[in-house]
Design an enzyme around this catalytic site. Structure first.
Site, PDB file in Angstrom:
ATOM      1  N   ASN A  91     -96.023 -92.766 145.911  1.00 20.00           N
ATOM      2  CA  ASN A  91     -95.646 -93.260 144.583  1.00 20.00           C
ATOM      3  C   ASN A  91     -96.373 -94.564 144.281  1.00 20.00           C
ATOM      4  O   ASN A  91     -96.664 -95.362 145.182  1.00 20.00           O
ATOM      5  CB  ASN A  91     -94.125 -93.484 144.500  1.00 20.00           C
ATOM      6  CG  ASN A  91     -93.356 -92.189 144.745  1.00 20.00           C
ATOM      7  OD1 ASN A  91     -93.914 -91.104 144.589  1.00 20.00           O
ATOM      8  ND2 ASN A  91     -92.120 -92.302 145.170  1.00 20.00           N
ATOM      9  N   HIS A 108    -101.441 -94.140 147.731  1.00 18.40           N
ATOM     10  CA  HIS A 108    -102.149 -93.728 146.511  1.00 18.40           C
ATOM     11  C   HIS A 108    -102.279 -94.880 145.528  1.00 18.40           C
ATOM     12  O   HIS A 108    -102.514 -94.659 144.340  1.00 18.40           O
ATOM     13  CB  HIS A 108    -101.432 -92.549 145.839  1.00 18.40           C
ATOM     14  CG  HIS A 108    -101.571 -91.279 146.611  1.00 18.40           C
ATOM     15  ND1 HIS A 108    -100.775 -90.180 146.370  1.00 18.40           N
ATOM     16  CD2 HIS A 108    -102.383 -90.923 147.628  1.00 18.40           C
ATOM     17  CE1 HIS A 108    -101.115 -89.209 147.210  1.00 18.40           C
ATOM     18  NE2 HIS A 108    -102.087 -89.638 147.994  1.00 18.40           N
ATOM     19  N   GLY A 174     -88.769 -85.978 148.818  1.00 12.60           N
ATOM     20  CA  GLY A 174     -89.116 -85.858 147.397  1.00 12.60           C
ATOM     21  C   GLY A 174     -90.590 -85.663 147.132  1.00 12.60           C
ATOM     22  O   GLY A 174     -91.138 -86.231 146.187  1.00 12.60           O
ATOM     23  N   THR A 175     -91.242 -84.842 147.984  1.00 10.71           N
ATOM     24  CA  THR A 175     -92.651 -84.539 147.729  1.00 10.71           C
ATOM     25  C   THR A 175     -92.873 -83.038 147.839  1.00 10.71           C
ATOM     26  O   THR A 175     -92.318 -82.374 148.696  1.00 10.71           O
ATOM     27  CB  THR A 175     -93.595 -85.305 148.691  1.00 10.71           C
ATOM     28  OG1 THR A 175     -94.950 -84.946 148.400  1.00 10.71           O
ATOM     29  CG2 THR A 175     -93.291 -85.040 150.152  1.00 10.71           C
TER      30      THR A 175
HETATM   31  C1  BV8 Z   1    -108.879 -87.019 149.487  1.00  9.55           C
HETATM   32  C2  BV8 Z   1    -102.629 -90.737 141.515  1.00  9.55           C
HETATM   33  C3  BV8 Z   1    -110.691 -87.154 151.022  1.00  9.55           C
HETATM   34  C4  BV8 Z   1    -101.591 -91.737 141.351  1.00  9.55           C
HETATM   35  C5  BV8 Z   1    -102.546 -88.861 142.987  1.00  9.55           C
HETATM   36  C6  BV8 Z   1    -108.358 -77.923 147.930  1.00  9.55           C
HETATM   37  C7  BV8 Z   1    -107.413 -77.707 148.925  1.00  9.55           C
HETATM   38  C8  BV8 Z   1    -106.771 -78.757 149.551  1.00  9.55           C
HETATM   39  C9  BV8 Z   1    -107.065 -80.079 149.217  1.00  9.55           C
HETATM   40  C10 BV8 Z   1    -107.995 -80.311 148.223  1.00  9.55           C
HETATM   41  C11 BV8 Z   1    -108.652 -79.242 147.594  1.00  9.55           C
HETATM   42  N1  BV8 Z   1    -109.488 -79.759 146.675  1.00  9.55           N
HETATM   43  C12 BV8 Z   1    -109.415 -81.128 146.704  1.00  9.55           C
HETATM   44  C13 BV8 Z   1    -108.504 -81.473 147.663  1.00  9.55           C
HETATM   45  C14 BV8 Z   1    -108.096 -82.853 148.045  1.00  9.55           C
HETATM   46  C15 BV8 Z   1    -107.110 -83.389 147.029  1.00  9.55           C
HETATM   47  C16 BV8 Z   1    -105.895 -82.500 146.966  1.00  9.55           C
HETATM   48  O1  BV8 Z   1    -105.061 -82.507 147.861  1.00  9.55           O
HETATM   49  N2  BV8 Z   1    -105.803 -81.716 145.877  1.00  9.55           N
HETATM   50  C17 BV8 Z   1    -104.683 -80.804 145.775  1.00  9.55           C
HETATM   51  C18 BV8 Z   1    -103.998 -80.998 144.418  1.00  9.55           C
HETATM   52  C19 BV8 Z   1    -105.203 -79.391 145.951  1.00  9.55           C
HETATM   53  N3  BV8 Z   1    -106.706 -84.696 147.535  1.00  9.55           N
HETATM   54  C20 BV8 Z   1    -107.443 -85.784 147.204  1.00  9.55           C
HETATM   55  O2  BV8 Z   1    -108.359 -85.776 146.422  1.00  9.55           O
HETATM   56  C21 BV8 Z   1    -107.039 -87.064 147.909  1.00  9.55           C
HETATM   57  N4  BV8 Z   1    -108.211 -87.648 148.500  1.00  9.55           N
HETATM   58  O3  BV8 Z   1    -108.577 -85.919 149.903  1.00  9.55           O
HETATM   59  O4  BV8 Z   1    -109.954 -87.766 149.952  1.00  9.55           O
HETATM   60  C22 BV8 Z   1    -110.270 -87.805 152.291  1.00  9.55           C
HETATM   61  C23 BV8 Z   1    -108.995 -87.595 152.794  1.00  9.55           C
HETATM   62  C24 BV8 Z   1    -108.638 -88.205 153.994  1.00  9.55           C
HETATM   63  C25 BV8 Z   1    -109.540 -89.019 154.672  1.00  9.55           C
HETATM   64  C26 BV8 Z   1    -110.814 -89.208 154.123  1.00  9.55           C
HETATM   65  C27 BV8 Z   1    -111.191 -88.597 152.944  1.00  9.55           C
HETATM   66  C28 BV8 Z   1    -106.464 -88.078 146.935  1.00  9.55           C
HETATM   67  C29 BV8 Z   1    -105.088 -87.640 146.546  1.00  9.55           C
HETATM   68  C30 BV8 Z   1    -104.433 -88.711 145.672  1.00  9.55           C
HETATM   69  C31 BV8 Z   1    -104.518 -88.289 144.261  1.00  9.55           C
HETATM   70  N5  BV8 Z   1    -103.722 -89.179 143.415  1.00  9.55           N
HETATM   71  N6  BV8 Z   1    -101.993 -89.546 142.004  1.00  9.55           N
HETATM   72  C32 BV8 Z   1    -100.714 -91.393 140.211  1.00  9.55           C
HETATM   73  O5  BV8 Z   1    -101.224 -91.118 139.119  1.00  9.55           O
HETATM   74  O6  BV8 Z   1     -99.522 -91.430 140.457  1.00  9.55           O
HETATM   75  S1  BV8 Z   1    -101.696 -87.549 143.645  1.00  9.55           S
HETATM   76  C33 BV8 Z   1    -100.231 -87.331 142.810  1.00  9.55           C
HETATM   77  O7  BV8 Z   1     -99.579 -86.211 143.403  1.00  9.55           O
HETATM   78  C34 BV8 Z   1     -99.297 -88.490 143.026  1.00  9.55           C
HETATM   79  O8  BV8 Z   1     -99.895 -89.613 143.619  1.00  9.55           O
HETATM   80  C35 BV8 Z   1     -98.253 -87.963 143.952  1.00  9.55           C
HETATM   81  O9  BV8 Z   1     -98.088 -88.843 144.957  1.00  9.55           O
HETATM   82  C36 BV8 Z   1     -98.893 -86.748 144.491  1.00  9.55           C
HETATM   83  C37 BV8 Z   1     -97.960 -85.779 145.085  1.00  9.55           C
HETATM   84  O10 BV8 Z   1     -96.968 -85.452 144.135  1.00  9.55           O
HETATM   85  P1  BV8 Z   1     -95.438 -85.550 144.627  1.00  9.55           P
HETATM   86  O11 BV8 Z   1     -95.142 -86.979 144.895  1.00  9.55           O
HETATM   87  O12 BV8 Z   1     -95.205 -84.581 145.714  1.00  9.55           O
HETATM   88  O13 BV8 Z   1     -94.672 -85.141 143.315  1.00  9.55           O
HETATM   89  P2  BV8 Z   1     -94.450 -83.665 142.764  1.00  9.55           P
HETATM   90  O14 BV8 Z   1     -94.079 -83.775 141.321  1.00  9.55           O
HETATM   91  O15 BV8 Z   1     -95.591 -82.793 143.152  1.00  9.55           O
HETATM   92  O16 BV8 Z   1     -93.168 -83.153 143.584  1.00  9.55           O
HETATM   93  C38 BV8 Z   1     -91.922 -83.786 143.361  1.00  9.55           C
HETATM   94  C39 BV8 Z   1     -90.984 -83.284 144.453  1.00  9.55           C
HETATM   95  O17 BV8 Z   1     -89.746 -83.994 144.318  1.00  9.55           O
HETATM   96  C40 BV8 Z   1     -90.641 -81.807 144.323  1.00  9.55           C
HETATM   97  O18 BV8 Z   1     -90.629 -81.226 145.603  1.00  9.55           O
HETATM   98  C41 BV8 Z   1     -89.214 -81.816 143.735  1.00  9.55           C
HETATM   99  O19 BV8 Z   1     -88.437 -80.719 144.175  1.00  9.55           O
HETATM  100  C42 BV8 Z   1     -88.677 -83.085 144.325  1.00  9.55           C
HETATM  101  N7  BV8 Z   1     -87.588 -83.707 143.557  1.00  9.55           N
HETATM  102  C43 BV8 Z   1     -87.439 -83.780 142.205  1.00  9.55           C
HETATM  103  N8  BV8 Z   1     -86.315 -84.455 141.923  1.00  9.55           N
HETATM  104  C44 BV8 Z   1     -85.746 -84.833 143.113  1.00  9.55           C
HETATM  105  C45 BV8 Z   1     -86.562 -84.352 144.151  1.00  9.55           C
HETATM  106  N9  BV8 Z   1     -86.275 -84.545 145.453  1.00  9.55           N
HETATM  107  C46 BV8 Z   1     -85.150 -85.244 145.735  1.00  9.55           C
HETATM  108  N10 BV8 Z   1     -84.310 -85.731 144.793  1.00  9.55           N
HETATM  109  C47 BV8 Z   1     -84.576 -85.547 143.483  1.00  9.55           C
HETATM  110  N11 BV8 Z   1     -83.741 -86.052 142.558  1.00  9.55           N
END
Ligand code: BV8
Length: 231
Positions: A91, A108, A174-175
């Protein structure tokens, strides 16, 4: 295990009950904006105003938000647990800090931080950032939100790796387990024999990798889990 070493990873779900939107839930941030437009370096280069506005809106919302029982319970765990606790968050809000947590690792980035893409200087972000804002260190018009966008390398990965290698407990809260490398931390923890627990409203993409899965709202599941850990 007397004082287990704990690594915690939080995502948008822990801030949901504080009123901050998640990304992938119904009507979430990625339903309102295309990731490639607002959370990639290419999007920022293409339309910096759109990106600056997107983060200004979230910074203003986060400034008004208050921490919930989930954030407060994790702060209590950090204060009272005798073993190591590393709190890693995906977050960019400061609700963990507002809830009393210290030394929060924002992998992040953070809304309250600004970054100069020319000289890498960081400074506290104003509530409203502007396009081509001058860097206070090198004066170049290259200020940007200090956020890790898709395709950029998350922060302090070495520190996270070291903590995971020593972890006795790994908790994901929560991720949705969609974004790497964060979504891969559970595998690393399992590899070193750590106990793994997921606390989520809906099961995450990688839920099958967790040995203990607790469904529910973070404001309920997290305090209960912290009570168990603190015994
Ligand atoms: C990298 C910016 C290289 C900040 C964010 C193909 C396959 C696999 C991976 C990749 C691919 N193509 C590209 C990639 C890599 C890519 C990636 O993973 N893409 C995915 C989408 C396929 N990753 C990257 O590019 C990362 N960098 O890989 O660099 C590297 C790596 C390591 C070492 C060297 C080099 C960079 C990733 C960061 C991107 N920036 N955001 C902002 O704007 O906020 S990511 C964005 O999504 C947010 O930062 C957030 O943190 C992240 C994850 O989201 P979540 O936090 O999980 O939120 P979400 O809505 O998804 O889920 C909410 C959850 O809460 C749910 O489960 C829900 O049920 C639950 N919930 C809801 N309410 C509640 C609750 N739980 C409890 N109580 C509640 N009340």
């Amino acid at each position: 295990m007397a004082h287990p070493s704990i690594v915690i990873l939080t995502g948008a779900g822990i801030s949901a009950e504080s009123g901050l939107g998640t990304f992938r839930d119904e009507g979430g941030l990625w339903a309102q904006h295309r990731i490639e437009d607002v959370a990639t370096p290419e999007g920022f280069a293409r339309n910096p105003q759109l990106v600056v506005d997107f983060y200004n809106a979230r910074r203003a919302q986060a400034a008004e938000a208050v921490p919930n029982a989930g954030h407060i319970a994790l702060a209590r765990l950090q204060a009272e647990h005798k073993g190591d606790v590393l709190l890693v968050t995906q977050n960019v809000d400061d609700l963990h800090e507002k809830g009393g947590s210290e030394d929060v690792l924002h992998m992040h980035g953070a809304l309250n931080s600004a970054l100069c893409s020319a000289c890498d200087h960081r400074w506290p972000a104003p509530l409203e950032m502007h396009v081509a804002q001058a860097c206070p260190n090198c004066a170049a018009p290259t200020a940007r939100p200090d956020i890790v966008w898709f395709g950029e390398i998350p922060y302090q990965m070495d520190r996270i790796q070291d903590a995971l290698e020593r972890a006795d407990i790994f908790a994901a809260i929560g991720t949705s387990g969609n974004v790497y490398p964060a979504a891969g931390f559970v595998q690393m923890a399992t590899h070193v024999g750590a106990k793994t627990v997921e606390m989520n409203l809906e099961p995450g993409e990688n839920v099958a990798l967790f040995e203990d899965v607790r469904a529910g709202k973070a404001s309920e599941t997290v305090p209960k889990w912290v009570d168990e850990i603190l015994g």
